[in-house]
Design an enzyme around this catalytic site. Structure first.
Site, PDB file in Angstrom:
ATOM      1  CB  CYS A 183       4.011 -35.181 -40.314  1.00 59.80           C
ATOM      2  SG  CYS A 183       2.588 -35.910 -39.471  1.00 59.80           S
ATOM      3  CB  CYS A 203      -1.022 -37.658 -44.045  1.00 54.73           C
ATOM      4  SG  CYS A 203      -0.995 -39.215 -43.136  1.00 54.73           S
ATOM      5  CG  HIS A 215      -5.351 -37.633 -40.264  1.00 54.63           C
ATOM      6  ND1 HIS A 215      -5.420 -37.005 -41.496  1.00 54.63           N
ATOM      7  CD2 HIS A 215      -4.102 -38.175 -40.188  1.00 54.63           C
ATOM      8  CE1 HIS A 215      -4.265 -37.157 -42.124  1.00 54.63           C
ATOM      9  NE2 HIS A 215      -3.450 -37.855 -41.349  1.00 54.63           N
TER      10      HIS A 215
END
Length: 403
Positions: A389, A91, A359
């Site tokens: 994160c 991510c 996202h």
């Protein structure tokens, strides 16, 4: 050491990551080339103007495989002498691309870079690369692997966050995102996606649900309860790792977790001489970068220790930071960050986040850096911190300072 400055930041709108999403017919290559062309045109990048294009994307298979970064350069109007590097830090890939470019400049390896990322989650499904962390028993057993949603629920259980608190954060994300769009706060950064005839395919984030109410969220079933409590029984795996827990509170659902979307983002980074040569004014200095490894089971706590690290490395304190962007992978991630640092919620994700707008894995890190910069300018603030994160237990952070 040479300073690395942000000269420009741009992103596409985020489309719903499914077959009826507006960007579903657009390839990762085309979306990436669109952004590269936009930065080229906006900043007069003629010839071999940048050292490299560093591009993050998480699921590096099919159309997103084969060094997509280099493919995007060749598909764009950039000079073919500019190479490309594809990277994957899950991510944080888009952020890591920016951080890597900045540190290359600081070390004297080139005057300018384009960095960012893309993820077309509706075309290349998350997890379709068959990552070892999730599928190889020799690793999953050693690391006490559980899916990310279970990890988010572990955070809620461990740190005492209720579903009502998570839902309240989600509603505020929706409200802030809608207000930001209404007031044109994203206008400087948004690059609309056009078809071959120049008609707009998508001009604004389409995942948002601004009319969502607390009652709507209360009706949603916990998304990870069944996989936690029934076979393969991930709750039991987690409690083997954390024997002090006698249960897992499953508070996360589709409404307080990040949305699956398509999108891309890019940042133009260079030293002072690059700006002078191209007649460009720097908008911010990349003050510090950091990355860290964390517990791979609870997995999503990285923003806390990586923020501690970046503050220590930079000689700053939490009070020196004016605004924060903490990726809303799940509500509990942001709640934990604010709890750990006692940060005023009014300074965190001022324009909403991934719960409201989605996202796109490989792009989000670059998106939130650009959003942070725009908001620092809008509020006439100086210092901002962005953090995410990361799957398998990592954290990444970037501090930018307006100039």
């Amino acid at each position: 050491m040479t300073d690395a400055f942000i000269y420009d930041a741009a992103r596409t709108p985020r489309g719903k990551g499914r077959a009826d999403g507006s960007l579903h017919e657009v390839t990762s290559l085309a979306l990436s080339a669109r952004l590269l062309n936009a930065l080229k045109a906006r900043n007069n990048l003629e010839g071999h103007a940048v050292e490299d294009v560093i591009w993050g994307n998480v699921t590096q298979v099919k159309e997103q495989g084969g060094c997509l970064a280099r493919s995007a350069v060749l598909a764009s109007d950039l000079d073919e002498r500019i190479p490309g590097l594809s990277i994957n830090r899950f991510c944080a890939s888009g952020m890591e691309a920016v951080n890597l470019a900045a540190n290359q400049i600081k070390g004297g390896a080139g005057q300018a870079y384009i960095a960012g990322g893309v993820e077309m989650m509706g075309r290349v499904a998350m997890g379709s690369d068959g990552a070892a962390i999730a599928v190889d028993p020799s690793l999953t057993m050693k690391s006490y692997f559980v899916p990310q949603g279970i990890s988010a629920d572990i955070i809620a259980t461990e740190y005492g966050f209720s579903r009502e608190e998570a839902d309240a954060l989600a509603l505020e994300s929706q409200r802030r995102a809608a207000q930001a769009w209404k007031e044109g706060r994203f206008d400087r950064s948004i690059v609309p996606v056009l078809d071959q005839n120049g008609l707009t395919i998508l001009g604004r984030d389409e995942y948002m649900r601004p009319g969502t109410t607390a009652e709507d969220l209360a009706k949603l079933r916990p998304a990870f309860k069944e996989m936690g409590e029934t076979m393969p029984g991930f709750d039991k795996v987690a409690m083997l790792k954390y024997p002090h827990l006698d249960h897992i509170d499953h508070i996360h659902h589709a409404g307080n977790s990040s949305g699956i979307v398509d999108g891309a983002a890019a940042v133009l980074i260079g030293d002072a001489d690059f700006g002078k040569a191209h007649g460009l004014k720097p908008r911010a200095r990349i003050r510090a970068t950091a990355k860290i490894g964390t517990d791979p089971t609870i997995m999503l706590t990285g923003p806390v220790p990586v923020t501690e690290k970046i503050l220590k490395d930079s000689g700053l304190s939490i009070g020196d930071i004016d605004l924060f962007e903490v990726n809303e992978a799940f509500a509990a991630v942001v709640l934990r960050f604010m709890q750990a640092f006692q940060v005023d919620p009014a300074r965190v994700n001022v324009n909403g986040g991934a719960i409201a707008m989605g996202h796109p894995l490989g792009a989000t890190g670059a998106i939130i850096i650009g959003t942070l910069l725009d908001e620092l300018e809008r509020q006439d603030k100086t210092m901002g911190l962005a953090t995410l994160c990361i799957a398998s237990g990592m954290g990444a952070a970037t501090i930018i300072e307006r100039v």
